[in-house]
Design a protein around this motif. Structure first.
Motif, mmCIF file in Angstrom:
data_model
loop_
_atom_site.group_PDB
_atom_site.id
_atom_site.type_symbol
_atom_site.label_atom_id
_atom_site.label_comp_id
_atom_site.label_asym_id
_atom_site.label_seq_id
_atom_site.Cartn_x
_atom_site.Cartn_y
_atom_site.Cartn_z
ATOM 1 N N THR A 94 0.817 -1.216 0.000
ATOM 2 C CA THR A 94 0.000 0.000 0.000
ATOM 3 C C THR A 94 0.846 1.260 0.000
ATOM 4 O O THR A 94 0.452 2.267 -0.578
ATOM 5 C CB THR A 94 -0.956 0.055 1.216
ATOM 6 O OG1 THR A 94 -0.194 0.160 2.412
ATOM 7 C CG2 THR A 94 -1.846 -1.150 1.267
ATOM 8 N N ASN A 95 1.992 1.215 0.633
ATOM 9 C CA ASN A 95 2.819 2.411 0.773
ATOM 10 C C ASN A 95 3.632 2.762 -0.466
ATOM 11 O O ASN A 95 4.288 3.800 -0.491
ATOM 12 C CB ASN A 95 3.746 2.269 1.977
ATOM 13 C CG ASN A 95 2.975 2.293 3.275
ATOM 14 O OD1 ASN A 95 1.973 2.979 3.400
ATOM 15 N ND2 ASN A 95 3.438 1.525 4.236
ATOM 16 N N TYR A 130 2.681 3.885 -3.231
ATOM 17 C CA TYR A 130 2.204 5.128 -3.849
ATOM 18 C C TYR A 130 1.638 6.107 -2.830
ATOM 19 O O TYR A 130 0.753 6.881 -3.129
ATOM 20 C CB TYR A 130 1.179 4.833 -4.954
ATOM 21 C CG TYR A 130 1.848 4.279 -6.184
ATOM 22 C CD1 TYR A 130 2.486 5.108 -7.097
ATOM 23 C CD2 TYR A 130 1.884 2.912 -6.409
ATOM 24 C CE1 TYR A 130 3.121 4.594 -8.208
ATOM 25 C CE2 TYR A 130 2.520 2.394 -7.530
ATOM 26 C CZ TYR A 130 3.133 3.242 -8.419
ATOM 27 O OH TYR A 130 3.769 2.733 -9.520
ATOM 28 N N GLY A 131 2.152 6.096 -1.631
ATOM 29 C CA GLY A 131 1.811 7.124 -0.665
ATOM 30 C C GLY A 131 0.691 6.782 0.283
ATOM 31 O O GLY A 131 0.128 5.688 0.274
ATOM 32 N N MET A 132 0.362 7.756 1.104
ATOM 33 C CA MET A 132 -0.596 7.588 2.196
ATOM 34 C C MET A 132 -2.009 7.244 1.722
ATOM 35 O O MET A 132 -2.751 6.584 2.436
ATOM 36 C CB MET A 132 -0.639 8.857 3.055
ATOM 37 C CG MET A 132 0.634 9.078 3.852
ATOM 38 S SD MET A 132 0.973 7.732 5.003
ATOM 39 C CE MET A 132 -0.315 8.025 6.197
ATOM 40 N N ILE A 133 -2.397 7.717 0.552
ATOM 41 C CA ILE A 133 -3.750 7.409 0.069
ATOM 42 C C ILE A 133 -3.951 5.901 -0.063
ATOM 43 O O ILE A 133 -5.042 5.383 0.147
ATOM 44 C CB ILE A 133 -4.073 8.151 -1.249
ATOM 45 C CG1 ILE A 133 -5.561 8.016 -1.583
ATOM 46 C CG2 ILE A 133 -3.202 7.665 -2.378
ATOM 47 C CD1 ILE A 133 -5.998 8.865 -2.748
ATOM 48 N N GLY A 134 -2.876 5.184 -0.353
ATOM 49 C CA GLY A 134 -2.959 3.726 -0.423
ATOM 50 C C GLY A 134 -3.315 3.122 0.920
ATOM 51 O O GLY A 134 -4.073 2.152 0.994
ATOM 52 N N ARG A 156 -2.918 21.132 -8.016
ATOM 53 C CA ARG A 156 -1.485 21.195 -7.700
ATOM 54 C C ARG A 156 -1.245 22.450 -6.865
ATOM 55 O O ARG A 156 -1.579 23.554 -7.284
ATOM 56 C CB ARG A 156 -0.652 21.274 -8.974
ATOM 57 C CG ARG A 156 -0.909 20.176 -9.980
ATOM 58 C CD ARG A 156 -0.271 18.872 -9.565
ATOM 59 N NE ARG A 156 -0.440 17.897 -10.622
ATOM 60 C CZ ARG A 156 -0.802 16.654 -10.413
ATOM 61 N NH1 ARG A 156 -0.999 16.226 -9.219
ATOM 62 N NH2 ARG A 156 -0.943 15.825 -11.415
ATOM 63 N N ALA A 181 -4.171 4.338 -5.718
ATOM 64 C CA ALA A 181 -3.379 5.512 -5.345
ATOM 65 C C ALA A 181 -2.538 5.999 -6.518
ATOM 66 O O ALA A 181 -2.391 7.208 -6.734
ATOM 67 C CB ALA A 181 -2.487 5.177 -4.152
ATOM 68 N N ARG A 182 -2.008 5.078 -7.284
ATOM 69 C CA ARG A 182 -1.218 5.442 -8.467
ATOM 70 C C ARG A 182 -2.064 6.262 -9.436
ATOM 71 O O ARG A 182 -1.620 7.270 -9.969
ATOM 72 C CB ARG A 182 -0.693 4.175 -9.142
ATOM 73 C CG ARG A 182 0.140 4.421 -10.371
ATOM 74 C CD ARG A 182 0.611 3.092 -10.986
ATOM 75 N NE ARG A 182 1.339 3.345 -12.215
ATOM 76 C CZ ARG A 182 0.751 3.480 -13.408
ATOM 77 N NH1 ARG A 182 -0.560 3.379 -13.528
ATOM 78 N NH2 ARG A 182 1.498 3.727 -14.481
ATOM 79 N N HIS A 212 -2.674 9.779 -8.029
ATOM 80 C CA HIS A 212 -1.484 10.631 -8.146
ATOM 81 C C HIS A 212 -1.245 11.109 -9.569
ATOM 82 O O HIS A 212 -0.656 12.159 -9.784
ATOM 83 C CB HIS A 212 -0.240 9.889 -7.637
ATOM 84 C CG HIS A 212 -0.139 9.864 -6.157
ATOM 85 N ND1 HIS A 212 0.186 10.966 -5.405
ATOM 86 C CD2 HIS A 212 -0.343 8.855 -5.265
ATOM 87 C CE1 HIS A 212 0.197 10.649 -4.128
ATOM 88 N NE2 HIS A 212 -0.119 9.372 -4.013
ATOM 89 N N ALA A 251 -2.865 0.244 -3.804
ATOM 90 C CA ALA A 251 -1.707 0.890 -4.427
ATOM 91 C C ALA A 251 -2.013 1.298 -5.863
ATOM 92 O O ALA A 251 -1.649 2.403 -6.293
ATOM 93 C CB ALA A 251 -0.495 -0.043 -4.383
#
Length: 164
Positions: A97-98, A100-104, A157, A146-147, A150, A143
């Protein structure tokens, strides 16, 4: 190496399409133009990461060893009952999960609770043991989702203001 891990997943009853459907469900409310094909591509992109493959190989192997009753006690009993306090299965999935960041992480928590699609099927007790695989699939879907989030070109932005 991606096709190799896809074969391992397929052997356990999981397809890229199964995971892509979950990704689509997660991301569709935020991206009206999203297609299943984009979700499949995102799942495969996550599967290309070596650390993801290693996590999947490890979890799937442990599930298979438990099915063959080849684990030492008390681990064998823990796996056979899918002990709720075990938690190692979720911990291993967090490695995916991590990527691609916290959203995962937040998506994983949701998927682990709701258990949509193939995750629910894997979680059902039967002749196969999927203690790890249900969580690994949730981690993979989180993940891949999340990808996509992103990479959304419509995402806001933010920029730092100029120095005072």
């Amino acid at each position: 190496m991606t096709s190799g891990i896809e074969n391992w997943l397929q052997k356990r009853g999981v397809s890229v399409d199964d995971i892509a459907e979950i990704v689509y469900t997660l991301q569709r409310p935020y991206n009206a133009d999203l297609t299943i094909a984009e979700c499949e591509e995102s799942v495969r992109a996550v599967l290309e990461k070596r650390e993801v493959q290693y996590v999947l190989y490890t979890g799937i192997a442990l599930d298979e060893l438990a099915e063959r009753r080849l684990l030492p006690e008390p681990l064998q009993a823990i796996m056979e009952t899918d002990e709720s306090l075990y938690g190692v299965d979720e911990t291993l999935a967090l490695g995916i999960t991590n990527v691609y960041g916290m959203i995962g992480l937040t998506s994983f928590g949701y998927l682990d609770k709701v258990k949509p699609g193939i995750i629910r099927q894997l979680n059902l007790k039967g002749e196969k043991i999927h203690v790890f695989l249900d969580d690994l699939v949730a981690g993979l879907a989180a993940a891949a989702s999340a990808r996509i989030a992103h990479q959304d070109p419509k995402a806001i932005r933010y920029h730092l203001p100029d120095s005072p």
